[in-house]
Scaffold this active site. Structure first.
Site, PDB file in Angstrom:
ATOM      1  N   CYS A 122       0.809  -1.221   0.000  1.00  0.00           N
ATOM      2  CA  CYS A 122       0.000   0.000   0.000  1.00  0.00           C
ATOM      3  C   CYS A 122       0.840   1.268   0.000  1.00  0.00           C
ATOM      4  O   CYS A 122       0.372   2.323  -0.437  1.00  0.00           O
ATOM      5  CB  CYS A 122      -0.943   0.014   1.202  1.00  0.00           C
ATOM      6  SG  CYS A 122      -2.119  -1.355   1.219  1.00  0.00           S
ATOM      7  N   HIS A 274      -4.380   7.161   1.442  1.00  0.00           N
ATOM      8  CA  HIS A 274      -4.517   5.799   0.931  1.00  0.00           C
ATOM      9  C   HIS A 274      -5.898   5.259   1.294  1.00  0.00           C
ATOM     10  O   HIS A 274      -6.384   5.462   2.416  1.00  0.00           O
ATOM     11  CB  HIS A 274      -3.428   4.912   1.541  1.00  0.00           C
ATOM     12  CG  HIS A 274      -3.656   3.459   1.323  1.00  0.00           C
ATOM     13  ND1 HIS A 274      -3.811   2.912   0.069  1.00  0.00           N
ATOM     14  CD2 HIS A 274      -3.769   2.428   2.203  1.00  0.00           C
ATOM     15  CE1 HIS A 274      -4.009   1.607   0.191  1.00  0.00           C
ATOM     16  NE2 HIS A 274      -3.989   1.297   1.470  1.00  0.00           N
ATOM     17  N   ASN A 304      -9.921  -1.205  -1.731  1.00  0.00           N
ATOM     18  CA  ASN A 304      -8.497  -0.951  -1.538  1.00  0.00           C
ATOM     19  C   ASN A 304      -7.725  -1.519  -2.731  1.00  0.00           C
ATOM     20  O   ASN A 304      -7.629  -2.727  -2.894  1.00  0.00           O
ATOM     21  CB  ASN A 304      -8.035  -1.610  -0.237  1.00  0.00           C
ATOM     22  CG  ASN A 304      -6.565  -1.336   0.061  1.00  0.00           C
ATOM     23  OD1 ASN A 304      -5.858  -0.720  -0.732  1.00  0.00           O
ATOM     24  ND2 ASN A 304      -6.093  -1.801   1.211  1.00  0.00           N
TER      25      ASN A 304
END
Length: 347
Positions: A122, A274, A304
């Protein structure tokens, strides 16, 4: 020393939409829309079709970013490809995407343009952004293509057992071009990166363990068939541990880059977080006193997409006019490893 600024953005998501209810009706996962949305903020995500991988989607996003930068593929000096879902164990996705450019733009792209993969999950895009910024500021390169691309849908446990992780992730790609400029008003001003390997197993996929021989566990099942141990095949997450550290490290990273630039939340025009979990982002914003009108989100649409979330958000924000030249932008991410990062840029 030249400034390094983001000259172009691009995003791509596959056309197939998978809603929270689809996880129940199409895959038989014991869940509900309300259960997922309340815990994550996610309403739907995109899944790539069979035969489509991270390099394929990254290629589509990269073409848009290069065009928006007013460049051609021949202008790109290097590719940095951030992903946790490469097509193969090796080589990396970057060379597969580079090959696609070479084939499509025969004669219009350097044949041997370097390509490097970044495996920071990520946080991968911000690791790539920091690397690209340093390369451009050094004068070694003029235009670096930074791509985040993910194909999560091929490696998720599509059973009730895996619903906590499976409901979070989607497929997609985002890209930016980091370019040199003499314009003192534009540029990536500061970036901060960190890692803490003590928590590497708090969010991981253990199947590729090169310390074992063979590195894929192959216990012999019934009738003498070789089978992969299902316990190692799917992503595994300690949700409480991840949540706590995500909030802590995202707050810390944002505070660090702002402090280094003598900035407060009031000085930032747009915050790009994020997109892992809406509850995490809300907690971080509340902790730092960031008003909601300075935040942008797309987790409700895409879930995500790990390394792709920030460049996807940047591309969407620029396309819709939310992100404009002259704005000051703060980006922050946290991911498995644990790894994290933040950056501030004058758009």
């Amino acid at each position: 020393m030249p400034n390094a600024y983001i000259s172009g953005t691009g995003g791509y998501v596959p056309p197939r939409v998978v809603t929270n209810d689809d996880l129940r009706t199409q895959y038989g996962i014991d869940t509900t829309h309300e259960w997922i949305h309340q815990r994550t903020g996610i309403e739907e995500r995109r899944y790539a079709e069979d035969g489509v991988g991270s390099a394929d989607m990254g290629f589509e996003a990269a073409k848009i970013a290069i065009q928006r930068a007013g460049l051609t593929p021949r202008d790109i000096d290097m590719i940095l490809f951030a992903t946790l879902s490469p097509e193969h164990h090796f080589p990396g996705s970057g060379v597969f995407m580079q090959r696609k450019f070479t084939e499509l733009f025969e004669g219009d792209m350097p044949k041997y343009i370097p390509a490097m993969d970044i495996r920071n999950q990520c946080s991968g895009f911000l690791y790539g952004l920091g690397t690209a910024t340093s390369m451009v500021q050094s004068g070694a390169l003029k235009h670096v293509l930074v791509v985040g691309g993910e194909t999560h849908s091929a490696a998720l446990d599509m059973t009730t057992r895996g619903r906590t992780v499976t409901s979070l992730f989607g497929d997609g790609a985002g890209a930016v071009v980091v370019s040199a400029t003499d314009d003192a008003k534009r540029g990536v001003r500061k970036w901060h990166l960190g890692a803490d390997g003590r928590f590497a197993e708090a969010l991981w996929m253990p199947v590729w363990d090169i310390r074992k021989k063979p590195f894929v566990t192959l216990p012999y099942g019934r009738e003498g068939k070789a089978e992969i141990d299902p316990g190692t095949l799917w992503p595994q997450m300690d949700g409480k541990q991840v949540f706590r550290h995500a909030v802590e490290k995202m707050c810390m990273s944002l505070m660090q880059v702002c402090f280094d630039q003598s900035l407060s939340a009031n000085d930032i025009d747009l915050f790009v977080f994020h997109q892992a979990n809406m509850r995490i982002n809300t907690y971080v914003a509340d902790t730092l006193g960031i008003p909601q009108d300075k935040l942008i989100h797309n987790i409700h649409k895409y879930g995500n997409t790990t390394a792709a979330t920030i460049p996807l958000l940047l591309a969407e924000a620029e396309e819709t006019g939310r992100l404009k030249p002259g704005m000051k932008v703060a980006m922050v991410a946290f991911g498995s490893g644990f790894t994290w990062g933040a950056a501030i840029a004058d758009w």
